[in-house]
Design a protein around this motif. Structure first.
Motif, PDB file in Angstrom:
ATOM      1  N   VAL A  98       0.842  -1.125   0.112  1.00 40.57           N
ATOM      2  CA  VAL A  98      -0.001  -0.114   0.076  1.00 40.57           C
ATOM      3  C   VAL A  98       0.784   1.353  -0.054  1.00 40.57           C
ATOM      4  O   VAL A  98       0.573   2.151  -0.682  1.00 40.57           O
ATOM      5  N   GLN A  99       1.856   1.281   0.697  1.00 39.30           N
ATOM      6  CA  GLN A  99       2.892   2.346   0.734  1.00 39.30           C
ATOM      7  C   GLN A  99       3.415   2.332  -0.607  1.00 39.30           C
ATOM      8  O   GLN A  99       3.799   3.590  -1.057  1.00 39.30           O
ATOM      9  N   GLY A 100       3.719   1.472  -1.518  1.00 40.62           N
ATOM     10  CA  GLY A 100       4.562   1.466  -2.738  1.00 40.62           C
ATOM     11  C   GLY A 100       3.390   1.999  -3.680  1.00 40.62           C
ATOM     12  O   GLY A 100       3.640   2.805  -4.548  1.00 40.62           O
ATOM     13  N   LEU A 101       2.270   1.570  -3.618  1.00 40.71           N
ATOM     14  CA  LEU A 101       0.967   2.194  -4.483  1.00 40.71           C
ATOM     15  C   LEU A 101       0.859   3.471  -4.378  1.00 40.71           C
ATOM     16  O   LEU A 101       0.721   4.198  -5.329  1.00 40.71           O
ATOM     17  N   GLN A 102       0.855   4.007  -3.236  1.00 38.98           N
ATOM     18  CA  GLN A 102       0.664   5.343  -2.583  1.00 38.98           C
ATOM     19  C   GLN A 102       1.749   6.222  -3.059  1.00 38.98           C
ATOM     20  O   GLN A 102       1.593   7.354  -3.698  1.00 38.98           O
ATOM     21  N   SER A 103       3.058   5.749  -3.114  1.00 39.27           N
ATOM     22  CA  SER A 103       4.063   6.539  -3.659  1.00 39.27           C
ATOM     23  C   SER A 103       4.009   6.602  -5.140  1.00 39.27           C
ATOM     24  O   SER A 103       4.418   7.524  -5.515  1.00 39.27           O
ATOM     25  N   ALA A 104       3.679   5.593  -5.687  1.00 39.63           N
ATOM     26  CA  ALA A 104       3.760   5.295  -7.230  1.00 39.63           C
ATOM     27  C   ALA A 104       2.570   6.668  -7.762  1.00 39.63           C
ATOM     28  O   ALA A 104       2.879   7.287  -8.715  1.00 39.63           O
ATOM     29  N   ILE A 105       1.707   6.793  -6.938  1.00 41.95           N
ATOM     30  CA  ILE A 105       0.578   7.600  -7.419  1.00 41.95           C
ATOM     31  C   ILE A 105       0.943   8.918  -7.085  1.00 41.95           C
ATOM     32  O   ILE A 105       0.630   9.910  -7.871  1.00 41.95           O
ATOM     33  N   LEU A 106       1.373   9.153  -5.924  1.00 38.14           N
ATOM     34  CA  LEU A 106       2.028  10.958  -5.490  1.00 38.14           C
ATOM     35  C   LEU A 106       3.113  11.034  -6.647  1.00 38.14           C
ATOM     36  O   LEU A 106       3.388  12.308  -6.921  1.00 38.14           O
ATOM     37  N   ALA A 107       4.005   9.927  -6.941  1.00 38.06           N
ATOM     38  CA  ALA A 107       5.041  10.385  -7.895  1.00 38.06           C
ATOM     39  C   ALA A 107       4.774  10.379  -9.172  1.00 38.06           C
ATOM     40  O   ALA A 107       5.634  10.820 -10.080  1.00 38.06           O
ATOM     41  N   ARG A 108       3.333  10.100  -9.607  1.00 37.85           N
ATOM     42  CA  ARG A 108       2.840  10.324 -10.802  1.00 37.85           C
ATOM     43  C   ARG A 108       3.544   9.061 -11.767  1.00 37.85           C
ATOM     44  O   ARG A 108       3.968   9.493 -12.836  1.00 37.85           O
ATOM     45  N   ASP A 109       4.117   8.032 -11.008  1.00 37.48           N
ATOM     46  CA  ASP A 109       4.834   6.950 -11.866  1.00 37.48           C
ATOM     47  C   ASP A 109       3.978   5.835 -12.233  1.00 37.48           C
ATOM     48  O   ASP A 109       3.731   4.886 -11.785  1.00 37.48           O
ATOM     49  N   ALA A 110       3.663   6.086 -13.621  1.00 38.90           N
ATOM     50  CA  ALA A 110       2.740   5.062 -14.393  1.00 38.90           C
ATOM     51  C   ALA A 110       3.407   3.729 -14.177  1.00 38.90           C
ATOM     52  O   ALA A 110       2.638   2.764 -14.394  1.00 38.90           O
ATOM     53  N   THR A 111       4.605   3.564 -14.546  1.00 38.16           N
ATOM     54  CA  THR A 111       5.221   2.255 -14.746  1.00 38.16           C
ATOM     55  C   THR A 111       5.468   1.589 -13.333  1.00 38.16           C
ATOM     56  O   THR A 111       4.735   0.310 -13.283  1.00 38.16           O
ATOM     57  N   ALA A 112       5.412   2.066 -12.254  1.00 35.46           N
ATOM     58  CA  ALA A 112       5.257   1.584 -11.035  1.00 35.46           C
ATOM     59  C   ALA A 112       4.021   1.275 -10.682  1.00 35.46           C
ATOM     60  O   ALA A 112       3.771   0.102 -10.074  1.00 35.46           O
ATOM     61  N   LEU A 113       3.111   2.199 -11.094  1.00 33.48           N
ATOM     62  CA  LEU A 113       1.729   2.141 -10.597  1.00 33.48           C
ATOM     63  C   LEU A 113       1.003   0.808 -11.335  1.00 33.48           C
ATOM     64  O   LEU A 113       0.390  -0.113 -10.982  1.00 33.48           O
ATOM     65  N   ASN A 114       1.595   0.710 -12.428  1.00 29.51           N
ATOM     66  CA  ASN A 114       1.030  -0.663 -13.434  1.00 29.51           C
ATOM     67  C   ASN A 114       1.507  -1.893 -12.786  1.00 29.51           C
ATOM     68  O   ASN A 114       0.900  -2.934 -13.244  1.00 29.51           O
ATOM     69  N   GLY A 115       2.699  -1.835 -12.081  1.00 29.20           N
ATOM     70  CA  GLY A 115       3.187  -3.228 -11.612  1.00 29.20           C
ATOM     71  C   GLY A 115       2.263  -3.641 -10.454  1.00 29.20           C
ATOM     72  O   GLY A 115       2.283  -4.620 -10.081  1.00 29.20           O
ATOM     73  N   TYR A 116       1.400  -2.487  -9.723  1.00 31.45           N
ATOM     74  CA  TYR A 116       0.630  -2.942  -8.652  1.00 31.45           C
ATOM     75  C   TYR A 116      -0.796  -3.525  -9.202  1.00 31.45           C
ATOM     76  O   TYR A 116      -1.703  -3.850  -8.279  1.00 31.45           O
ATOM     77  N   VAL A 117      -1.172  -3.608 -10.502  1.00 37.21           N
ATOM     78  CA  VAL A 117      -2.486  -3.915 -10.963  1.00 37.21           C
ATOM     79  C   VAL A 117      -2.455  -5.089 -11.902  1.00 37.21           C
ATOM     80  O   VAL A 117      -1.654  -5.208 -12.938  1.00 37.21           O
ATOM     81  N   ASP A 118      -3.266  -6.065 -11.307  1.00 39.91           N
ATOM     82  CA  ASP A 118      -3.598  -7.070 -12.350  1.00 39.91           C
ATOM     83  C   ASP A 118      -4.795  -6.895 -13.131  1.00 39.91           C
ATOM     84  O   ASP A 118      -5.961  -6.785 -12.907  1.00 39.91           O
ATOM     85  N   PHE A 119      -4.454  -6.215 -14.477  1.00 34.89           N
ATOM     86  CA  PHE A 119      -5.454  -5.466 -15.272  1.00 34.89           C
ATOM     87  C   PHE A 119      -6.683  -6.533 -15.809  1.00 34.89           C
ATOM     88  O   PHE A 119      -7.695  -5.946 -15.657  1.00 34.89           O
ATOM     89  N   GLU A 120      -6.191  -7.735 -16.181  1.00 35.94           N
ATOM     90  CA  GLU A 120      -7.214  -8.634 -16.596  1.00 35.94           C
ATOM     91  C   GLU A 120      -8.156  -8.819 -15.513  1.00 35.94           C
ATOM     92  O   GLU A 120      -9.473  -8.828 -15.650  1.00 35.94           O
ATOM     93  N   ALA A 121      -7.734  -9.299 -14.412  1.00 33.51           N
ATOM     94  CA  ALA A 121      -8.651  -9.677 -13.025  1.00 33.51           C
ATOM     95  C   ALA A 121      -9.504  -8.260 -12.758  1.00 33.51           C
ATOM     96  O   ALA A 121     -10.536  -8.466 -12.433  1.00 33.51           O
ATOM     97  N   LEU A 122      -8.830  -7.296 -12.853  1.00 32.50           N
ATOM     98  CA  LEU A 122      -9.729  -5.849 -12.443  1.00 32.50           C
ATOM     99  C   LEU A 122     -10.592  -5.640 -13.425  1.00 32.50           C
ATOM    100  O   LEU A 122     -11.766  -5.410 -13.056  1.00 32.50           O
ATOM    101  N   ARG A 123     -10.446  -5.829 -14.867  1.00 30.37           N
ATOM    102  CA  ARG A 123     -11.274  -5.449 -15.640  1.00 30.37           C
ATOM    103  C   ARG A 123     -12.655  -6.456 -15.506  1.00 30.37           C
ATOM    104  O   ARG A 123     -13.821  -6.168 -15.612  1.00 30.37           O
TER     105      ARG A 123
END
Length: 178
Positions: free
Chosen positions: A31-56
């Protein structure tokens, strides 16, 4: 006991304690890493926290259930109308839940002034374990918004976002001005 047996028992105890500590703390780190990626606006890091197929898949299932519930008993609804709405929702989810969409969102967020967003400290008591392989973070318990994570190898990924049934009420839309 022989020295080698004592060493094996000691190493096992230390390894078990380390594994238990990692299992307890890893959702916090995620959760800290996800929050840091969002605050840093780092799309690559944020994408690493998401299973896009399962989320969709999970978001489509939520919206399909709402469409069915809203169309039951409605005199003007037809199966064709419901199918068209469902296709529209599926296309919207496919377009919005993708690495490319996250990249665009982070690029647009980077154009905002640094303090344009609301930043509140994260309450770690909102992390709830749902078993060994899942946990969820309650973002707003009053309107039941939660992000569900699932273990993927030694890490965790977002697999679902539970949204309130009435999105307009949850986000303050549709209210009459006073």
């Amino acid at each position: 006991m022989r020295l080698s047996v004592k060493l094996v028992i000691g190493a096992s105890a230390i390894g078990g304690a380390a594994l238990g500590a990692w299992d307890y703390a890893s959702p916090l780190w995620t959760v800290q890493g996800l929050q840091s990626a969002i605050l840093a606006r780092d799309a690559t890091a944020l994408n690493g926290y998401v299973d896009f197929e399962a989320l969709r898949t999970n978001l489509k299932a939520q919206f399909a259930a709402r469409l069915v519930a809203n169309n039951l008993g409605a005199p003007t609804s037809t199966p064709e109308y419901a199918a068209t709405r469902l296709q529209s929702v599926n296309a919207m989810v496919d377009g919005m839940i993708s690495p490319q969409a996250i990249q665009v969102a982070m690029e647009r967020a980077a154009q905002l002034p640094p303090d344009a967003g609301v930043r509140k400290s994260f309450d770690f008591s909102s992390i709830h374990r749902d078993g060994f392989n899942q946990f969820h973070v309650s973002l707003d318990p009053a309107v039941t918004i939660a992000i569900r994570f699932e273990r993927r190898g030694f890490g965790w990924q977002v697999i679902d976002v539970k949204l309130p049934y009435d999105l307009n009420a949850a986000f303050g839309r549709g209210q009459q001005p006073e």
